[in-house]
Scaffold this motif. Structure first.
Motif, mmCIF file in Angstrom:
data_model
loop_
_atom_site.group_PDB
_atom_site.id
_atom_site.type_symbol
_atom_site.label_atom_id
_atom_site.label_comp_id
_atom_site.label_asym_id
_atom_site.label_seq_id
_atom_site.Cartn_x
_atom_site.Cartn_y
_atom_site.Cartn_z
ATOM 1 N N ASP A 141 0.748 -1.177 0.018
ATOM 2 C CA ASP A 141 -0.024 -0.213 0.010
ATOM 3 C C ASP A 141 0.828 1.379 0.095
ATOM 4 O OD1 ASP A 141 0.759 -0.503 2.616
ATOM 5 O OD2 ASP A 141 -1.139 0.024 3.564
ATOM 6 N N LEU A 142 2.052 1.185 0.164
ATOM 7 C CA LEU A 142 3.079 2.322 -0.138
ATOM 8 C C LEU A 142 3.629 2.427 -1.639
ATOM 9 C CD1 LEU A 142 5.059 2.676 3.064
ATOM 10 C CD2 LEU A 142 2.963 3.670 2.670
ATOM 11 N N LYS A 143 3.377 1.358 -2.571
ATOM 12 C CA LYS A 143 3.951 1.406 -3.719
ATOM 13 C C LYS A 143 2.932 2.630 -4.552
ATOM 14 C CE LYS A 143 5.100 -3.544 -4.171
ATOM 15 N NZ LYS A 143 4.874 -4.604 -4.999
ATOM 16 N N SER A 144 3.910 3.164 -5.572
ATOM 17 C CA SER A 144 3.048 4.012 -6.476
ATOM 18 C C SER A 144 2.250 2.981 -7.295
ATOM 19 C CB SER A 144 3.862 4.857 -6.954
ATOM 20 O OG SER A 144 4.734 4.125 -8.098
ATOM 21 N N GLU A 145 0.997 3.775 -8.064
ATOM 22 C CA GLU A 145 0.360 3.354 -9.182
ATOM 23 C C GLU A 145 1.566 3.417 -10.135
ATOM 24 O OE1 GLU A 145 -2.503 6.168 -9.908
ATOM 25 O OE2 GLU A 145 -3.637 5.918 -8.024
ATOM 26 N N PRO A 146 1.277 2.241 -10.862
ATOM 27 C CA PRO A 146 1.945 1.987 -12.097
ATOM 28 C C PRO A 146 1.850 3.199 -12.892
ATOM 29 C CG PRO A 146 0.893 -0.093 -11.661
ATOM 30 C CD PRO A 146 0.477 0.874 -10.944
ATOM 31 N N PHE A 147 3.036 3.549 -13.835
ATOM 32 C CA PHE A 147 3.001 4.781 -14.638
ATOM 33 C C PHE A 147 3.677 4.369 -15.907
ATOM 34 C CE2 PHE A 147 6.590 5.095 -11.901
ATOM 35 C CZ PHE A 147 7.775 5.611 -12.836
ATOM 36 N N LEU A 148 3.847 4.899 -16.846
ATOM 37 C CA LEU A 148 4.512 5.089 -18.157
ATOM 38 C C LEU A 148 5.584 5.810 -18.265
ATOM 39 C CD1 LEU A 148 3.970 3.233 -20.860
ATOM 40 C CD2 LEU A 148 3.133 5.597 -21.712
ATOM 41 N N LEU A 149 6.824 5.371 -18.374
ATOM 42 C CA LEU A 149 8.087 5.857 -18.289
ATOM 43 C C LEU A 149 8.198 6.195 -20.093
ATOM 44 C CD1 LEU A 149 10.544 6.973 -16.934
ATOM 45 C CD2 LEU A 149 11.769 4.762 -17.304
ATOM 46 N N THR A 150 8.298 7.371 -20.530
ATOM 47 C CA THR A 150 8.438 7.511 -21.803
ATOM 48 C C THR A 150 9.573 8.272 -22.136
ATOM 49 O OG1 THR A 150 7.322 8.757 -23.593
ATOM 50 C CG2 THR A 150 7.242 9.786 -21.505
ATOM 51 N N ALA A 151 10.081 8.452 -23.356
ATOM 52 C CA ALA A 151 11.228 8.896 -23.787
ATOM 53 C C ALA A 151 10.960 10.217 -24.202
ATOM 54 C CB ALA A 151 11.790 8.186 -25.076
ATOM 55 N N ARG A 152 9.697 10.637 -24.240
ATOM 56 C CA ARG A 152 9.346 11.964 -24.787
ATOM 57 C C ARG A 152 9.238 12.870 -23.627
ATOM 58 N NH1 ARG A 152 3.959 11.916 -28.159
ATOM 59 N NH2 ARG A 152 4.624 13.729 -28.557
ATOM 60 N N LEU A 153 10.201 13.704 -23.493
ATOM 61 C CA LEU A 153 10.540 14.804 -22.273
ATOM 62 C C LEU A 153 9.378 15.899 -22.095
ATOM 63 C CD1 LEU A 153 12.138 15.492 -19.804
ATOM 64 C CD2 LEU A 153 13.576 16.588 -21.147
ATOM 65 N N HIS A 154 8.730 15.954 -20.894
ATOM 66 C CA HIS A 154 7.876 17.361 -21.030
ATOM 67 C C HIS A 154 9.067 18.349 -20.690
ATOM 68 C CE1 HIS A 154 5.103 19.957 -19.037
ATOM 69 N NE2 HIS A 154 4.163 18.828 -19.264
#
Length: 209
Positions: A141-154
């Protein structure tokens, strides 16, 4: 309202913790508010919990005040175990990376994996309340939600959270920088429950929110 020291000098992390714990009657202050002499800490743990404990105990030994510390590890789906960042998300090959170097390194990983990949942070916390009371926890319950690591930089940058410029929320398709909070806080209830349990054990209940 109880005042607790968060053992971090990272203003972005301090803001994030304040947001997650805002329902509780806690005043969370950064360690810089009580000292400008931070001890050198050898974060040599093999997982986030070991490092959280190392930091909390080191800060308590110097301050003799209740202090908590957190640590996290980054885990990328499909990446070989030997290359998983884990707790060494900012230290690669023995070198501590700057924000710019982190962006370059993780952009290259995303590109290598086809332009994007799923990832998540595993988090841990340790509260060193006094000489005889220490509380530590690392759970799902301390893990972050899964997310997408992308090569396109904000284009936006926030010091202290460089990878948020490469992180996309799976639910909304928005970069973390474009969300209303610093990052999705599915782990916030877990952090709140940790403090409620620890302080209740100390005879200092904080309610049930």
């Amino acid at each position: 309202m109880m005042r607790l020291i968060y053992g971090t000098g990272n203003p972005a992390k301090l803001l994030h913790m304040r947001e997650m714990l805002s329902p509780l009657p806690l005043e969370i202050v950064g360690i810089a508010s009580v000292t400008d002499r931070l001890p050198a800490i050898d974060e040599s743990g093999n997982d986030p919990l070991q490092n959280a404990v190392i930091k909390a105990e080191a800060y308590f030994e110097q301050l003799h005040l209740s202090v908590f510390s957190c640590d996290s590890g980054l885990y990328i789906e499909g990446l070989d175990d030997a290359r998983q960042p884990g707790v060494h998300v900012r230290t690669i090959g023995g070198k501590r990376l700057t924000d710019d170097e982190m962006v370059a390194y993780y952009t290259a990983i995303a590109e290598e994996m086809g332009g994007s990949c799923r990832a998540a942070y595993h988090n841990a916390i340790c509260l060193k309340y006094d000489e005889t009371h220490s509380y530590r926890y690392m759970g799902d319950d301390l893990k972050s939600e899964p997310f997408l690591l992308t090569a396109r930089l904000h284009p936006k940058r926030v010091e202290g959270f460089p990878l948020d410029g490469l992180s996309v929320d799976l639910g909304t398709g928005l970069y973390y920088y474009d969300l209303d909070t610093v990052r999705p806080s599915g782990m916030a209830p877990g952090f709140r429950r940790f403090f409620q349990s620890a302080l209740r054990d100390l005879g200092l209940p904080l309610g049930t929110s």
